[in-house]
Scaffold this motif. Structure first.
Motif, PDB file in Angstrom:
ATOM      1  N   THR A  30      44.734  54.648  48.750  1.00 59.98           N
ATOM      2  CA  THR A  30      43.894  53.589  48.188  1.00 59.98           C
ATOM      3  C   THR A  30      44.762  52.684  47.334  1.00 59.98           C
ATOM      4  N   LEU A  31      44.161  51.642  46.794  1.00 66.96           N
ATOM      5  CA  LEU A  31      44.908  50.732  45.931  1.00 66.96           C
ATOM      6  C   LEU A  31      45.440  51.452  44.695  1.00 66.96           C
ATOM      7  N   GLN A  32      44.741  52.492  44.247  1.00 60.00           N
ATOM      8  CA  GLN A  32      45.220  53.248  43.097  1.00 60.00           C
ATOM      9  C   GLN A  32      46.506  54.003  43.424  1.00 60.00           C
ATOM     10  N   ASP A  33      46.643  54.467  44.653  1.00 65.10           N
ATOM     11  CA  ASP A  33      47.820  55.243  45.043  1.00 65.10           C
ATOM     12  C   ASP A  33      49.093  54.413  45.062  1.00 65.10           C
ATOM     13  N   ILE A  34      48.960  53.117  45.309  1.00 65.70           N
ATOM     14  CA  ILE A  34      50.166  52.293  45.407  1.00 65.70           C
ATOM     15  C   ILE A  34      50.447  51.554  44.101  1.00 65.70           C
ATOM     16  N   ASP A  35      49.700  51.910  43.062  1.00 70.15           N
ATOM     17  CA  ASP A  35      49.952  51.364  41.728  1.00 70.15           C
ATOM     18  C   ASP A  35      49.952  49.840  41.741  1.00 70.15           C
ATOM     19  N   CYS A  36      48.949  49.300  42.361  1.00 72.20           N
ATOM     20  CA  CYS A  36      48.875  47.843  42.488  1.00 72.20           C
ATOM     21  C   CYS A  36      47.499  47.376  42.004  1.00 72.20           C
ATOM     22  N   ALA A  37      47.484  46.572  40.950  1.00 70.97           N
ATOM     23  CA  ALA A  37      46.225  46.124  40.350  1.00 70.97           C
ATOM     24  C   ALA A  37      45.658  44.942  41.123  1.00 70.97           C
ATOM     25  N   ILE A  38      45.104  45.230  42.287  1.00 75.90           N
ATOM     26  CA  ILE A  38      44.503  44.191  43.115  1.00 75.90           C
ATOM     27  C   ILE A  38      42.986  44.305  43.021  1.00 75.90           C
ATOM     28  N   ASP A  39      42.350  43.237  42.670  1.00 73.41           N
ATOM     29  CA  ASP A  39      40.887  43.225  42.582  1.00 73.41           C
ATOM     30  C   ASP A  39      40.392  41.956  43.267  1.00 73.41           C
ATOM     31  N   VAL A  40      39.881  42.100  44.480  1.00 70.23           N
ATOM     32  CA  VAL A  40      39.434  40.954  45.259  1.00 70.23           C
ATOM     33  C   VAL A  40      37.976  40.646  44.919  1.00 70.23           C
ATOM     34  N   GLU A  41      37.706  39.437  44.489  1.00 71.06           N
ATOM     35  CA  GLU A  41      36.335  39.041  44.162  1.00 71.06           C
ATOM     36  C   GLU A  41      35.526  38.900  45.446  1.00 71.06           C
ATOM     37  N   GLU A  42      34.400  39.599  45.489  1.00 72.35           N
ATOM     38  CA  GLU A  42      33.548  39.595  46.682  1.00 72.35           C
ATOM     39  C   GLU A  42      32.597  38.408  46.616  1.00 72.35           C
ATOM     40  N   THR A  43      33.042  37.297  47.176  1.00 67.84           N
ATOM     41  CA  THR A  43      32.251  36.062  47.102  1.00 67.84           C
ATOM     42  C   THR A  43      31.428  35.816  48.362  1.00 67.84           C
ATOM     43  N   GLY A  44      31.537  36.693  49.359  1.00 70.03           N
ATOM     44  CA  GLY A  44      30.781  36.521  50.591  1.00 70.03           C
ATOM     45  C   GLY A  44      29.301  36.797  50.405  1.00 70.03           C
ATOM     46  N   THR A  45      28.502  36.314  51.332  1.00 68.42           N
ATOM     47  CA  THR A  45      27.054  36.531  51.275  1.00 68.42           C
ATOM     48  C   THR A  45      26.595  37.591  52.272  1.00 68.42           C
ATOM     49  N   THR A  46      27.540  38.119  53.055  1.00 75.72           N
ATOM     50  CA  THR A  46      27.226  39.183  54.010  1.00 75.72           C
ATOM     51  C   THR A  46      28.283  40.273  53.898  1.00 75.72           C
ATOM     52  N   PHE A  47      27.969  41.455  54.439  1.00 74.52           N
ATOM     53  CA  PHE A  47      28.938  42.553  54.431  1.00 74.52           C
ATOM     54  C   PHE A  47      30.180  42.176  55.243  1.00 74.52           C
ATOM     55  N   VAL A  48      29.974  41.466  56.349  1.00 76.93           N
ATOM     56  CA  VAL A  48      31.109  41.068  57.194  1.00 76.93           C
ATOM     57  C   VAL A  48      32.046  40.150  56.417  1.00 76.93           C
ATOM     58  N   GLU A  49      31.496  39.145  55.761  1.00 78.46           N
ATOM     59  CA  GLU A  49      32.326  38.194  55.023  1.00 78.46           C
ATOM     60  C   GLU A  49      33.138  38.892  53.935  1.00 78.46           C
ATOM     61  N   ASN A  50      32.523  39.796  53.206  1.00 78.75           N
ATOM     62  CA  ASN A  50      33.223  40.487  52.126  1.00 78.75           C
ATOM     63  C   ASN A  50      34.289  41.440  52.653  1.00 78.75           C
ATOM     64  N   ALA A  51      33.997  42.152  53.737  1.00 80.25           N
ATOM     65  CA  ALA A  51      34.970  43.082  54.295  1.00 80.25           C
ATOM     66  C   ALA A  51      36.206  42.340  54.795  1.00 80.25           C
ATOM     67  N   VAL A  52      35.993  41.232  55.495  1.00 80.57           N
ATOM     68  CA  VAL A  52      37.107  40.440  56.013  1.00 80.57           C
ATOM     69  C   VAL A  52      37.917  39.843  54.855  1.00 80.57           C
ATOM     70  N   LEU A  53      37.229  39.348  53.853  1.00 81.33           N
ATOM     71  CA  LEU A  53      37.899  38.761  52.695  1.00 81.33           C
ATOM     72  C   LEU A  53      38.825  39.771  52.029  1.00 81.33           C
ATOM     73  N   LYS A  54      38.324  40.985  51.814  1.00 82.49           N
ATOM     74  CA  LYS A  54      39.138  42.011  51.162  1.00 82.49           C
ATOM     75  C   LYS A  54      40.315  42.430  52.031  1.00 82.49           C
ATOM     76  N   ALA A  55      40.054  42.662  53.316  1.00 87.24           N
ATOM     77  CA  ALA A  55      41.117  43.128  54.214  1.00 87.24           C
ATOM     78  C   ALA A  55      42.229  42.097  54.333  1.00 87.24           C
ATOM     79  N   GLU A  56      41.866  40.853  54.555  1.00 89.68           N
ATOM     80  CA  GLU A  56      42.881  39.821  54.758  1.00 89.68           C
ATOM     81  C   GLU A  56      43.659  39.536  53.478  1.00 89.68           C
ATOM     82  N   THR A  57      42.981  39.548  52.347  1.00 93.41           N
ATOM     83  CA  THR A  57      43.658  39.280  51.080  1.00 93.41           C
ATOM     84  C   THR A  57      44.684  40.357  50.758  1.00 93.41           C
TER      85      THR A  57
END
Length: 203
Positions: A30-57
């Motif tokens: 997970t992000l905790q395991d790689i010691d990386c403080a990444i926090d992607v803001e979930e600005t999408g209005t659907t589950f698909v939009e948010n999942a893609v946003l997080k994965a691509e970022t």
């Protein structure tokens, strides 16, 4: 051992992925395991939009193949609430108990036979060597009037699964993964695992 990075700091979600990937000999990070403080803001209005946003970022930031998950609870009597706001239904910071309390309060005058609900999950895979793809799954149930069970996380204690005669929180990790929304989405992903694992190996 091959590793897969899940773009989350949610240890509950991480355990779900571990249960599903461990039999395949894949180590889950997970992000905790790689010691990386990444926090992607979930600005999408659907589950698909948010999942893609997080994965691509996260994939772009780390130059890795990444799986991101966006999931939540939809209650028919509440017009689909809490939906994409499931994790922060009662406000920030996210609090599972407060979210459940708000849900039960909003359903106070709703009859048992009108409390149908479902968990939905969308997985998005993104990376430097692959086109972003998504997989989805759902699990139907009913919102119980009180908490039952100590396993799981989120809304699991009040999500009653009629076929099992138990709430999600009363199921073992293995029982939950066999019927869960996340398990259903990962079952779709598994059909494409050879290609997916090859991409991980190219990193």
């Amino acid at each position: 051992m091959k590793e897969v990075l899940i773009a989350t700091n949610n240890l509950g979600k991480a355990r779900d992925f571990e249960t599903l990937f461990r039999p395949l000999g894949i180590n889950v990070l997970t992000l905790q395991d790689i010691d990386c403080a990444i926090d992607v803001e979930e600005t999408g209005t659907t589950f698909v939009e948010n999942a893609v946003l997080k994965a691509e970022t996260v994939a772009k930031l780390l130059n890795k193949v990444v799986i991101a998950d966006d999931s939540g609870l939809e209650v028919d009597a509440l017009s689909g609430e809490p939906g994409v706001y499931s994790a922060r239904y009662a406000g920030e910071p996210s609090d599972d108990e407060a979210n459940i309390d708000k849900l039960l309060t909003n359903l106070t005058n709703v009859a048992e036979n009108e409390r149908q609900a479902r968990f939905r999950c969308v997985l998005a895979i993104a990376g430097p060597s692959i086109a972003t793809t998504t997989y989805s799954g759902s699990c139907e149930g009913v919102i119980a009037s009180e908490r039952q069970g100590k396993n799981g996380f989120g809304y699991d204690p009040v999500f009653y699964v009629p076929d099992k005669g138990k709430t999600m929180a009363q199921l073992t990790a293995e029982e939950k993964s066999a019927i869960s929304h996340r398990g259903a989405a990962l079952a779709q992903l598994k059909e494409h695992l050879p290609e997916f694992l090859a991409k991980i190996g190219e990193e």
